[in-house]
Design an enzyme around this catalytic site. Structure first.
Site, short mmCIF file in Angstrom:
data_model
loop_
_atom_site.label_atom_id
_atom_site.label_comp_id
_atom_site.label_asym_id
_atom_site.label_seq_id
_atom_site.Cartn_x
_atom_site.Cartn_y
_atom_site.Cartn_z
N HIS A 105 -9.43 -21.06 19.21
CA HIS A 105 -8.97 -21.30 17.84
C HIS A 105 -8.37 -22.70 17.82
CE1 HIS A 105 -8.42 -16.94 18.47
NE2 HIS A 105 -8.69 -16.79 17.20
N ASP A 162 -4.99 -22.91 19.35
CA ASP A 162 -4.88 -22.61 20.78
C ASP A 162 -4.84 -23.91 21.56
OD1 ASP A 162 -5.33 -19.90 20.26
OD2 ASP A 162 -7.50 -20.08 20.59
N GLU A 169 -17.08 -11.91 12.98
CA GLU A 169 -16.68 -10.94 13.98
C GLU A 169 -16.09 -9.73 13.29
OE1 GLU A 169 -14.47 -12.47 17.27
OE2 GLU A 169 -13.37 -10.60 17.52
N GLU A 181 -17.47 -7.24 19.14
CA GLU A 181 -16.46 -7.00 20.17
C GLU A 181 -16.37 -5.52 20.49
OE1 GLU A 181 -12.48 -8.77 19.79
OE2 GLU A 181 -11.67 -6.89 20.53
N HIS A 229 -13.32 -3.72 18.87
CA HIS A 229 -13.45 -3.61 17.42
C HIS A 229 -14.47 -2.53 17.07
CE1 HIS A 229 -11.93 -8.03 16.81
NE2 HIS A 229 -11.05 -7.25 17.39
N ASP A 274 -17.92 -10.22 22.34
CA ASP A 274 -16.58 -10.36 22.87
C ASP A 274 -16.37 -9.21 23.84
OD1 ASP A 274 -15.90 -12.67 21.57
OD2 ASP A 274 -14.16 -11.86 20.55
N ASP A 285 -5.90 -2.45 18.95
CA ASP A 285 -6.72 -3.31 19.77
C ASP A 285 -6.02 -3.57 21.11
OD1 ASP A 285 -9.11 -4.70 19.71
OD2 ASP A 285 -8.27 -6.50 18.80
N ASP A 288 -7.57 -4.65 23.87
CA ASP A 288 -8.20 -5.84 24.47
C ASP A 288 -8.05 -5.88 25.99
OD1 ASP A 288 -9.15 -6.87 22.10
OD2 ASP A 288 -7.61 -8.41 21.88
N ASP A 303 -12.72 -11.78 25.55
CA ASP A 303 -11.62 -11.67 24.59
C ASP A 303 -10.71 -10.54 25.06
OD1 ASP A 303 -9.97 -11.90 22.48
OD2 ASP A 303 -11.41 -11.30 20.96
#
Lengths: 440, 440, 440, 440
Positions: B105, B108, B236, B272, B275, B300, B311, B313, B343
């Site tokens: 991003h 980031d 996404e 993802e 997700h 992802d 999430d 992750d 991710d």
């Protein structure tokens, strides 16, 4: 006209509206059919329909046990006699409840025959009878449909079956169901994709199956139109159960499908409460998604259990949830093509006939109350204005230009540079909630 | 080139492939980058990418507690120095893992400035630095994106914000993020609709918001194309969190949206794992839905917890789940535009730097192993043939005619009448499952 | 001895172990019954049992459709003949699979009679037959149970029914089921509270119902003990379905109940995978909770679908999930009283008899493979040591004093004051995960 | 007394009861504190409490974004000044809302210091101030608690931490929190096991951790009792988040734990709506489970989102859900030890101070309305009688003998044999639902 010659619900007469203070379980407390709510009567806003299958055919076996309900109209050895009795019971209850629509699958009306030809004959017989009763009583189907999921042949789907032979059988069945629906003057025709989906993706070509589904719906539509069916076709989304995944997952999935295959002119959505919640959505969300595309066709009224992951199809009673749903419905002008079908069943252990009647009365009352509350919210409060005002920046100046497609990304940046950091604007959810609760 | 002049992971060297019997935690057991798997190397099938935010920026605060991770590259008062350090750490880890792509991003890369102009300057500085490092090391971004959800201004959405001023700010930010992505030669550009959705439907016009979203994506696309961006734009999907409902709910919802607003030429899906599961789907389902429309863009890679509704992750490790996903990916020809972006974040209590490295090694190995297993299933077993054979009735005779659009509903009925009840054909799920398990 | 005089699975002989590279669907790839895994053979670690109801009685109707499976042993008009055939089929399959235990409900063995007396006679007849077969073949029941949920009389529960008359009927049924179980030398006896719970809390006194349940279990236990039953009684937790809420929700709920009513001496837990996941837990969690209290009795092996909220009872196949479960089981010394009962059914559309056989073979293999992997993790890796070391601070010094109950709150504070802020210690989940994956 | 010398909510005065037709957002429509509802006033039934953390400390960062709320009392560099301001704001709001209880974690009152000693000093200072304000205004804490989850040291748990050093630190913190609670005359003391659970079971000894938890609670209890704490200790169940699994999963799990470790004399349950729903239960279920054991201590009033799997802690507003909960509470004699704590937060995008006030008013009104409705259901309808009558068979004859423990299994069978098949008795759920809805 009845062939049974008896009343199946002798203990009740015509249910009357007695006002909200009534404690009579056999009276309406809110559902005053003729009450004007804005420009329409309650009866017009809420075109109620009974579900032939749940209310007259469901004897409440479940995966863990046998049937519990002894429905008196089912006790006969002869399929035709049973079908007549069932029709008598259904029409008697409709008359007593003041409901003048019903919904049916082909083989709710009468048992499927041993082969296609026998099934046709049976459908012919019972539809003759129903037509007479309809004419006599001013009742007609809200919609008809074909049951493409109960027979073992459909265990791997109907229109999405890997075997063309099964698909063809489904086609034959829909043809007959459409013929009956046209004959009975059904206002609409529904496709619920009972087993259109997969049990496991590892043995499935979703692409072939969905293309076949689209083609199947097209030929059904073409047949209907060619044979004088003027109503709307509905797809009824459901995400899962009995399949692991069903293709008509939710409203937006179905919309994508309909647009992709150019079916959107003839098809709309039949949105069911419990199917919405199984898909992880609220009922009002699903309604809104349909309305945003002018694709809301009809609703199946019931209630799921948010903590049980299967279709409980309970009768609606939650006034809080229903008011939120009716708010969306009224904001968007009501239900145009279809109505409010009670796709609901009394619990397996609600074994008195009385339970069925009370469930309908309470459900109709809950919808009526919610309709009145929603109407008041929209007309007596700031609700609509507040909501509109949240978006006013798009009605003027550069916001409007953006809405009109006149700005590009550089323009947006220029605006941002010029105007600096935006002011913070509260979403005010709690204020909206308080306002709505003032009218429930 | 480093500005920090130090190694952040001095304890490890370049991670090598040692074969499946190795018990060395700092070696690959399956990921032999140059191994030919069919016509491509493992490295080509699995174009791995690290996630700048999770691996180099996430210090693991959560809704119930403060940050736990002391990442050594973040310790400096000066934003630019921190950004240099972070880049050094990221490129060092990529080099050691043999990963030559990263995803980011905008903020980031470097902290957002106090205003738009300062942010631009900062992005300019850090992208110069990254470009040098990229050229030196043969690394480039798999994709870039703009963070349109962390700043408080986006609390009610970015492109779907009721306030045009916020939408314009988002536009300015995307412009800069696109500029940086083009400069850094990013292969693709992602939109994750972090807060594009609603907290409550009662104060929301979903119609206005989604139309604005479509328009916003269009102007971004136009700007990118005008300025030389050749890559693919990805949406996404995610169904919820932080919003109650997010518009990019799942693959099919997004597909419907892209087709409706004619964005399908430039946009594909970034799918993802976590997700997918939050949306009530398996990862392989979401992949298949994308492939069925030639719209799979990138993935992802991570892992959710099926029993925790947010999430998580986590890093991927479940060889059973991954083999099923890679089966879909290989059956459909692999990932064309994008790659496999981790991710994923180490758990909040995995506070050693070592944990971050091991998580990546184990994740890469799990994907490599799954790829090899899936390839063997497709080439050494009857899997593909069995699956194809299930649908053979549509490749010949009237089944083919139906597929070709030559039959109408009466034809289907005639076929059904003529052929009688279809033979029962088992779906054979357990046999398929057994077969797959033979290769895992 | 058979009365049917025919083989029901003529296409297969005795299933043999052929090693992991075999691609023969009718062979074991991992399940080498006599393989020593530590001090016990695989066959002892995994005392497999078939489920009479799913494998020999289930013809796969579901809430949306009729039965799909034509099980050849069920085709006879006479209940006793059907029961003999069923026994022949079951014992034939057990022999061919090398399984020497089975589990049954009373009326799996033979259809319930029209009244209690007839049911008793029938159970007498079939248990005579089964006893002969058992003796001949070296097979015995892992456990028996009474079906207290299928008959309509149990629609509101059995031991928790608001009507004492129903509770008494359930008592009569359990008495007979216990008598049969004792006669057949069943190792254990199960209570699965099929409808012990509520459909709605608004019409339910949970307190009365649970007290009745406890009393009911007590009198059953007393009867069993008085009549020579030496085995263990098991409660099988399940959180919901068919009830909205079932009292035996999960392991910890049942443990609380057993302790409260002082049933813990005679009762343990029968833990089912799919029931665990329906309750929001992993299978390994439920196992651990039982082991922590020395209350793991037996397991029901199957697999749920994490995205479908009902009991799918699929056959186990996921090697990743199973290894984690077997790790818990092996760490805790194995299953003492019970075994591994395949409470699993082939999918409704898996209509070939072959599917049933393959499902069992694949499930047995998956368990065998997981057992071997788990054993290696425990004996060849640092896993156990790492886990133990995390808690070493409680084995010495003040930590040990605390464990021994010698410290009070002021002591803790003094320690904290003296030692200052604790050092951060990573949980190292990813490192543990990598380690485990090295052995799967 | 205020140190800030200013009003934080100048726009509102004391909120008054104006009756249900009022549309004034700053008035109560149902909450007439002095209204007699049976033998108690509404104010006594509903001992409301504000939550210091959500309402005065929460600035609404979330996992995807930064803080959105600029609470005016937080703007000062000095921790003590901030603490004074916060107290002033809290007491001002309580006074205006007519709420005379509050709940707090230790470091809600004032920021944690750099070490234990500094924290103690700070707690001393702020508690002096609060005590003065309490005395002046007739306010006291409903309960206090220690925050054992926010500091990074607790990332692996507090009382269940694998490291004794962390457990000791938690002990020190609880000692101080108890001291403050006693000093402030808190009515009760809560333990919410924020991180008492596991992120992964593979690196966890649940047995050691739960035993440590029990021991920890015992020493805290002992310290409290020794130092004059007369109130009740509460455990607040929550199933997950932030942990994958939390030991205090739900009411029945906690009850089992309390009984096992003989803590039931001093501990009761603090039941939260959203924690109930995260555990797969209704709020009313959790209340009933607590009441059935005389273990309901207090409630945390809020509202979850059934479709979002994390703790949304929204303000309660759903009159349908609340009436069902209050029905359980009133049937069981009300809340004895604790009260109704608004453990609720305005949405992250509800950024006006007004939103906080309105959320409380609407929440109090919703509870008041539900209380009145529930009281009427219990006193003006047949509800209680119907429910009692369902179980009448256990109050006489052999049913009573069974309840009294006088029957054995043979007696049950004899009864069943003698009386034959039981009559079917409907559960009448829809009739119950209709009745309840008549009073909402």
């Amino acid at each position: 006209m009845t062939t049974s010659g008896k009343e199946f619900f002798p203990e009740i007469g015509k249910i009357k509206y007695e006002g909200k203070d009534s404690k009579n379980p056999y009276a309406f407390r809110y559902y005053d059919k003729d009450l004007m709510v804005g420009e329409k009567t309650l009866g017009k806003w809420l075109k109620f329909s009974i579900a032939y299958w749940h209310s007259f055919g469901n004897i409440s076996s479940d995966p863990f046990g046998k049937a519990t309900k002894a429905l008196p109209w089912l006790y006969h050895n002869d399929s035709v006699k049973v079908a007549y009795n069932k029709a008598d019971a259904a029409f008697e209850l409709m008359a007593k409840l003041g409901i003048d629509h019903y919904c049916f699958h082909d083989f709710d009306l009468i048992d499927e025959g041993d082969d296609l030809t026998e099934s046709e004959v049976r459908l012919q017989i019972i539809s003759d009878y129903l037509l007479e009763k309809q004419n006599e009583m001013g009742i007609r189907p809200l919609w008809g449909t074909a049951n493409l999921f109960s027979h073992p042949r459909y265990m791997n789907g109907a229109a999405t079956n890997p075997d063309f032979h099964v698909l063809a059988s489904a086609g034959a069945q829909v043809k007959n169901a459409l013929d009956v629906s046209i004959k009975l003057n059904a206002e609409n025709f529904v496709f619920w994709g009972g087993r259109e989906g997969y049990m496991s993706i590892i043995n499935t070509s979703t692409k072939i199956e969905k293309e076949n589904l689209a083609r199947f719906l097209s030929v059904c539509r073409d047949y209907g139109r060619k044979n004088g069916f003027k109503g709307t076709f509905f797809i009824e989304p459901k995400p899962m159960e009995p399949c692991k995944h069903q293709y008509d997952y939710d409203v937006e999935t179905v919309l994508g499908f309909l647009y992709k295959y150019k079916l959107e002119k003839d098809f709309k959505l039949n949105v069911e409460v419990n199917h919405a919640t199984l898909a992880g959505h609220t009922f009002e969300h699903e309604l809104q998604m349909a309305y945003d595309n002018n694709m809301l066709g009809s609703i199946d009224a019931n209630r799921g259990d948010m903590q049980n992951g299967w279709d409980t199809d309970q009768f609606p009673i939650d006034i809080f949830e229903l008011t939120h749903a009716m708010l969306i419905i009224l904001e968007n002008g009501g239900i145009v093509d279809g109505g409010v079908n009670f796709d609901a069943k009394t619990r397996r252990d609600s074994t008195d006939l009385e339970d069925l009647i009370i469930a309908h009365i309470a459900g109709m009352d809950a919808f009526a109350r919610a309709t009145i509350a929603a109407y008041r919210i929209l007309t007596e409060s700031n609700y609509a204005e507040w909501k509109r005002n949240r978006y006013q920046s798009y009605s003027k100046g550069l916001g409007k230009d953006f809405s009109d497609g006149k700005l590009d990304l550089e323009d947006l940046k220029d605006f941002a540079l010029e105007h600096g950091e935006p002011l913070q604007i509260s979403g005010k959810q709690e204020r909206f909630e308080q306002l709505i609760s003032m009218f429930i």
